[in-house]
Design a protein around this motif. Structure first.
Motif, PDB file in Angstrom:
ATOM      1  N   SER A   1      -5.012  15.933   3.948  1.00 34.10           N
ATOM      2  CA  SER A   1      -6.888  15.668   3.974  1.00 34.10           C
ATOM      3  C   SER A   1      -7.219  14.386   3.323  1.00 34.10           C
ATOM      4  O   SER A   1      -6.196  14.148   2.423  1.00 34.10           O
ATOM      5  CB  SER A   1      -7.462  16.592   3.108  1.00 34.10           C
ATOM      6  N   LEU A   2      -8.098  13.626   4.323  1.00 34.74           N
ATOM      7  CA  LEU A   2      -7.919  12.327   3.996  1.00 34.74           C
ATOM      8  C   LEU A   2      -9.483  12.409   4.238  1.00 34.74           C
ATOM      9  O   LEU A   2     -10.561  12.967   4.015  1.00 34.74           O
ATOM     10  CB  LEU A   2      -8.033  11.033   5.061  1.00 34.74           C
ATOM     11  N   VAL A   3     -10.147  10.993   3.309  1.00 34.06           N
ATOM     12  CA  VAL A   3     -11.306  11.117   3.031  1.00 34.06           C
ATOM     13  C   VAL A   3     -12.658  10.471   4.265  1.00 34.06           C
ATOM     14  O   VAL A   3     -12.156   9.498   4.799  1.00 34.06           O
ATOM     15  CB  VAL A   3     -11.639  10.330   2.034  1.00 34.06           C
ATOM     16  N   GLY A   4     -12.923  11.319   4.890  1.00 29.92           N
ATOM     17  CA  GLY A   4     -13.606  10.450   5.307  1.00 29.92           C
ATOM     18  C   GLY A   4     -15.074  10.035   5.555  1.00 29.92           C
ATOM     19  O   GLY A   4     -15.047   9.662   4.293  1.00 29.92           O
ATOM     20  N   GLN A   5     -15.495   9.543   6.642  1.00 27.68           N
ATOM     21  CA  GLN A   5     -16.684   8.364   6.388  1.00 27.68           C
ATOM     22  C   GLN A   5     -17.758   9.474   5.453  1.00 27.68           C
ATOM     23  O   GLN A   5     -18.322  10.676   5.762  1.00 27.68           O
ATOM     24  CB  GLN A   5     -17.358   8.006   7.753  1.00 27.68           C
ATOM     25  N   PRO A   6     -18.553   8.137   4.808  1.00 31.83           N
ATOM     26  CA  PRO A   6     -19.853   8.669   3.796  1.00 31.83           C
ATOM     27  C   PRO A   6     -20.880   9.059   4.577  1.00 31.83           C
ATOM     28  O   PRO A   6     -22.237   8.898   4.238  1.00 31.83           O
ATOM     29  CB  PRO A   6     -20.104   7.756   3.320  1.00 31.83           C
ATOM     30  N   VAL A   7     -21.598   8.223   6.329  1.00 31.40           N
ATOM     31  CA  VAL A   7     -22.788   8.185   6.721  1.00 31.40           C
ATOM     32  C   VAL A   7     -22.027   9.475   8.257  1.00 31.40           C
ATOM     33  O   VAL A   7     -21.566   9.643   8.716  1.00 31.40           O
ATOM     34  CB  VAL A   7     -22.471   6.771   7.380  1.00 31.40           C
TER      35      VAL A   7
ATOM     36  N   SER B   1       0.348  -0.975   0.183  1.00 25.20           N
ATOM     37  CA  SER B   1      -0.321   0.141  -0.003  1.00 25.20           C
ATOM     38  C   SER B   1       0.872   1.090   0.456  1.00 25.20           C
ATOM     39  O   SER B   1       0.456   2.618   0.261  1.00 25.20           O
ATOM     40  CB  SER B   1      -0.246  -0.372   0.871  1.00 25.20           C
ATOM     41  N   GLY B   2       2.369   0.672  -0.149  1.00 22.29           N
ATOM     42  CA  GLY B   2       2.990   2.034  -0.536  1.00 22.29           C
ATOM     43  C   GLY B   2       3.320   2.288   1.037  1.00 22.29           C
ATOM     44  O   GLY B   2       3.841   2.044   1.637  1.00 22.29           O
ATOM     45  N   ALA B   3       4.094   3.785   1.067  1.00 20.95           N
ATOM     46  CA  ALA B   3       5.639   4.224   1.946  1.00 20.95           C
ATOM     47  C   ALA B   3       4.164   4.571   3.385  1.00 20.95           C
ATOM     48  O   ALA B   3       3.359   4.792   3.287  1.00 20.95           O
ATOM     49  CB  ALA B   3       5.779   5.704   1.439  1.00 20.95           C
ATOM     50  N   ARG B   4       4.919   4.568   4.591  1.00 21.40           N
ATOM     51  CA  ARG B   4       4.225   4.294   5.717  1.00 21.40           C
ATOM     52  C   ARG B   4       3.744   5.835   5.477  1.00 21.40           C
ATOM     53  O   ARG B   4       2.351   5.852   6.073  1.00 21.40           O
ATOM     54  CB  ARG B   4       5.394   3.661   6.812  1.00 21.40           C
ATOM     55  N   HIS B   5       4.400   6.185   5.131  1.00 21.08           N
ATOM     56  CA  HIS B   5       3.284   7.641   5.079  1.00 21.08           C
ATOM     57  C   HIS B   5       2.653   8.406   3.762  1.00 21.08           C
ATOM     58  O   HIS B   5       2.707   9.570   3.809  1.00 21.08           O
ATOM     59  CB  HIS B   5       4.272   8.928   6.307  1.00 21.08           C
ATOM     60  N   GLY B   6       2.850   7.317   2.850  1.00 16.73           N
ATOM     61  CA  GLY B   6       1.924   7.872   1.993  1.00 16.73           C
ATOM     62  C   GLY B   6       0.976   7.780   1.611  1.00 16.73           C
ATOM     63  O   GLY B   6       0.173   7.672   2.915  1.00 16.73           O
ATOM     64  N   TYR B   7      -0.101   8.390   0.843  1.00 18.39           N
ATOM     65  CA  TYR B   7      -1.576   8.764   0.361  1.00 18.39           C
ATOM     66  C   TYR B   7      -2.389   7.153   1.522  1.00 18.39           C
ATOM     67  O   TYR B   7      -3.251   7.425   1.867  1.00 18.39           O
ATOM     68  CB  TYR B   7      -1.810   9.353  -0.782  1.00 18.39           C
ATOM     69  N   ASP B   8      -2.133   6.444   0.837  1.00 19.76           N
ATOM     70  CA  ASP B   8      -2.901   5.373   0.761  1.00 19.76           C
ATOM     71  C   ASP B   8      -2.771   4.976   2.403  1.00 19.76           C
ATOM     72  O   ASP B   8      -3.648   3.890   2.654  1.00 19.76           O
ATOM     73  CB  ASP B   8      -2.389   3.983  -0.152  1.00 19.76           C
ATOM     74  N   MET B   9      -1.958   4.254   2.990  1.00 19.56           N
ATOM     75  CA  MET B   9      -1.403   4.227   4.354  1.00 19.56           C
ATOM     76  C   MET B   9      -2.316   5.204   5.721  1.00 19.56           C
ATOM     77  O   MET B   9      -3.070   4.782   6.652  1.00 19.56           O
ATOM     78  CB  MET B   9      -0.237   3.846   4.645  1.00 19.56           C
ATOM     79  N   LEU B  10      -1.838   6.401   5.137  1.00 22.32           N
ATOM     80  CA  LEU B  10      -2.150   7.798   6.121  1.00 22.32           C
ATOM     81  C   LEU B  10      -4.115   7.589   5.508  1.00 22.32           C
ATOM     82  O   LEU B  10      -4.615   7.541   6.935  1.00 22.32           O
ATOM     83  CB  LEU B  10      -2.448   8.500   5.322  1.00 22.32           C
ATOM     84  N   ASN B  11      -4.192   7.094   4.456  1.00 15.71           N
ATOM     85  CA  ASN B  11      -6.124   7.128   4.419  1.00 15.71           C
ATOM     86  C   ASN B  11      -6.430   5.665   5.473  1.00 15.71           C
ATOM     87  O   ASN B  11      -7.810   5.606   5.487  1.00 15.71           O
ATOM     88  CB  ASN B  11      -5.996   7.240   3.092  1.00 15.71           C
ATOM     89  N   LEU B  12      -5.771   3.826   4.783  1.00 14.64           N
ATOM     90  CA  LEU B  12      -6.306   3.681   5.170  1.00 14.64           C
ATOM     91  C   LEU B  12      -6.260   3.052   6.567  1.00 14.64           C
ATOM     92  O   LEU B  12      -7.038   2.316   7.431  1.00 14.64           O
ATOM     93  CB  LEU B  12      -5.658   2.512   4.591  1.00 14.64           C
ATOM     94  N   HIS B  13      -4.873   3.261   7.298  1.00 12.19           N
ATOM     95  CA  HIS B  13      -4.772   3.559   9.238  1.00 12.19           C
ATOM     96  C   HIS B  13      -4.583   4.294   9.795  1.00 12.19           C
ATOM     97  O   HIS B  13      -3.656   4.430  11.407  1.00 12.19           O
ATOM     98  CB  HIS B  13      -3.457   2.537   9.102  1.00 12.19           C
ATOM     99  N   ARG B  14      -5.495   5.702  10.032  1.00 13.18           N
ATOM    100  CA  ARG B  14      -5.205   6.602  10.809  1.00 13.18           C
ATOM    101  C   ARG B  14      -6.414   6.609  11.446  1.00 13.18           C
ATOM    102  O   ARG B  14      -7.119   4.740  11.856  1.00 13.18           O
ATOM    103  CB  ARG B  14      -5.982   7.883  10.152  1.00 13.18           C
TER     104      ARG B  14
END
Length: 396
Positions: free
Chosen positions: A347-353, A53-66
């Motif tokens: 900025s990360l993608v929040g929950q849609p509910v 999922s890329g680097a630990r502080h890359g966009y994907d890990m940031l978004n998945l594991h906050r």
């Protein structure tokens, strides 16, 4: 102002054994709504999925594991396995997406967890199911898209199958797993017992096919590729304008009449062969041939304004930068900021509910692997000497 952690799932402890996307997406939901999610990372050099999922502080890990805490644990060592079972005694939920046989080899299957904590809920996400002829296969999103029917209906007629532009099977299986966990928690409040929640990429992808799957099961009609057109409704699809493209969605007879009014086309409105949904679909090619030169004379913005004033569903087709610049998207606030120690404010993608009293919140970024190991273990009652001994044994 620092965001406050959600109270919706406060008090729940989740042991997160997941990797890649489907499992982390499930745990992200729980973490965003306030559960204490402990991400179990493999010690350095032992993670076969490192970098997927890329680097630990890359966009994907940031978004998945906050919103998670992290500790390292070598589950292949006796001491590491025993420590995990000790942690499971005080946990509510374990989430894993190993191949089905891995948790049994590690001694961390549902029977082992239930033996130490009858209230535990184990959520397992696999590629194809926990049993059956394909259970041992490695599963990836695109493989599930193909086997679940999505690629077979995606793309233009006569062209090669096409994958969707996002991980539909992975993400939907994460949502279904989280749904199953919440169902099991509700039932546990009555029975006092946990249970084993199972889903797979293949099951989730088939479920996401919804009406297309039902179309075959009920009527034995095999859906074909339809490009950007809706498979059963006309005119619903993409149409070119003077400066780009828009989505047009005419879903019923009243909307068809409204479209004719918006186009100032009384002759089109009067055509009896176009008056019903079945008639329009039967004449799909002819209708699009009529509409294309009409839409080509105005810009996308002009058409959306005209169609909106007449109550005809339509919308722009955005690239991602345009998505987050849209005033309605900004109003909804789905892009949420958090401080990352490496990247600064992101900025990360929040929950849609949205919940009126206990909404989701992003309060922390992805932790470095093992950043919270000592804190977590001391919270379990281990002292410095015992933690040092576990490190000496290769358990951490």
């Amino acid at each position: 102002m620092t965001a406050q952690r959600s109270a919706a799932l406060a008090g729940l402890r989740v042991l997160d054994l997941t990797r890649v996307r489907a499992g982390p997406a499930c745990c992200r939901i729980l973490a965003d709504f306030g559960a204490d999610v402990i991400k179990i990372d493999a010690p350095e050099g032992l993670d076969k999925n490192a970098g997927v999922s890329g680097a630990r502080h890359g966009y994907d890990m940031l978004n998945l594991h906050r919103n998670k805490r992290s500790m390292t644990l070598n589950l292949k060592s006796d001491a590491g396995r025993d420590l995990f079972l000790d942690m499971a005694r005080g946990a509510d939920i374990v989430v894993e997406n190993f191949r089905p046989d891995v948790k049994t080899r590690l001694g961390l299957d549902y029977a082992a967890l239930d033996a130490v904590n009858p209230r535990i809920i184990l959520a397992s996400i696999s590629g194809f199911g926990q049993t059956g002829p394909y259970a041992g296969r490695a599963g990836f999103d695109q493989i599930a898209q193909g086997m679940g029917g999505l690629m077979g209906v995606t793309g233009f007629p006569g062209e090669a199958p096409m994958r969707a532009g996002t991980a539909v099977a992975d993400l939907s299986s994460g949502v279904y797993a989280a749904t199953g966990i919440l169902l099991a928690l509700t039932e546990r409040a009555r029975s006092g017992r946990g249970q084993w929640v199972q889903t797979s990429l293949l099951q989730s992808q088939i479920a996401m096919m919804d009406f297309q799957a039902a179309r075959y099961l009920v009527d034995r009609e095999v859906p074909e590729q339809a490009g950007n057109d809706h498979p059963t409704v006309t005119p619903m699809g993409v149409i070119a304008t003077r400066d780009g493209h828009i989505n047009l969605g005419v879903g019923g007879d009243g909307q068809w009449q409204a479209l004719c009014d918006a186009l100032d086309a009384p002759d089109l409105k009067a055509r009896r062969d176009f008056a019903t949904g079945a008639g329009r679909t039967a004449h799909r090619g002819q209708i699009w041939d009529i509409l294309r030169p009409i839409f080509a004379v105005r810009t996308s913005a002009e058409w959306i304004d005209i169609l909106d004033r007449h109550g005809v569903p339509a919308g722009p087709i955005y690239r991602m930068d345009e998505v987050f610049d849209d005033p309605q998207v900004r109003h909804l606030g789905i892009a949420q900021s958090v401080q990352d120690p490496v990247r600064g404010e992101v900025s990360l993608v929040g929950q849609p509910v949205d919940l009126s009293r206990t909404p989701a919140a992003i309060v922390s970024s992805v932790p470095d692997a093992g950043a919270d190991t000592d804190e977590i273990l001391k919270g379990l009652g281990l002292d410095d000497a015992r933690i040092a001994e576990l490190r000496r044994q290769g358990a951490l």
